[in-house]
Scaffold this active site. Sequence first.
Site: not given
Length: 170
Positions: A24, A48, A98, A135
């Site tokens: 990030h 989520k 990514r 994360s």
Amino acid sequence: MNNGAVRGPRAIYPGSFDPPTNGHLDVITRAAQIFSELIVAVVVNPQKREPMFTLDEREAMIGDCVRGLPNVKVEHFRGLLADYVKERDADVIIKGLRVVSDFESEMSTALMNRALSDVDTMFLMSDQRYSFVSSSMVKEVFFLGGDVAALVPDPVMRYMSRRREKLRSN
Ligand code: PNS
């Protein structure tokens, strides 16, 4: 009223940031070099799952990491990103990619956000050093005793260590 002053492009980088990672921070640093203003926008209620860190903690962690970047602001939003982007009169949404699989969901999200707000999403490729970093993986590895110091900024490491101490003492 803006008195006719012309401002440069304002970008919004949204996310859960639970917690922010070096991936990030890399996107933030690079986007801040491209756009006049960058707002890092922390979603209040990530879709989520229930976040591990509170909104205040997530905002504070990013704030600590971007202290040296004068054109970066940290804010939060609830509800639709498209509404927030319009409210803040942003010119562009920034997302990091990514791996190719990120692109599949991000493409439809970008199209939906543009349909709702008329604001485009621009993608920055994650630095290859962080292409595997998420994360959720950072949290799992850290709280199972793994070393994630190379994957998160130092202030985030301190927040996570404090959280682990708290969990251990309960
Ligand atoms: O870091 P994350 O969890 O990948 O970030 C996801 C985020 C916050 C960018 C996304 O969930 C979002 O935009 N949430 C706001 C609600 C919304 O606008 N949903 C419709 C998107 S098509």
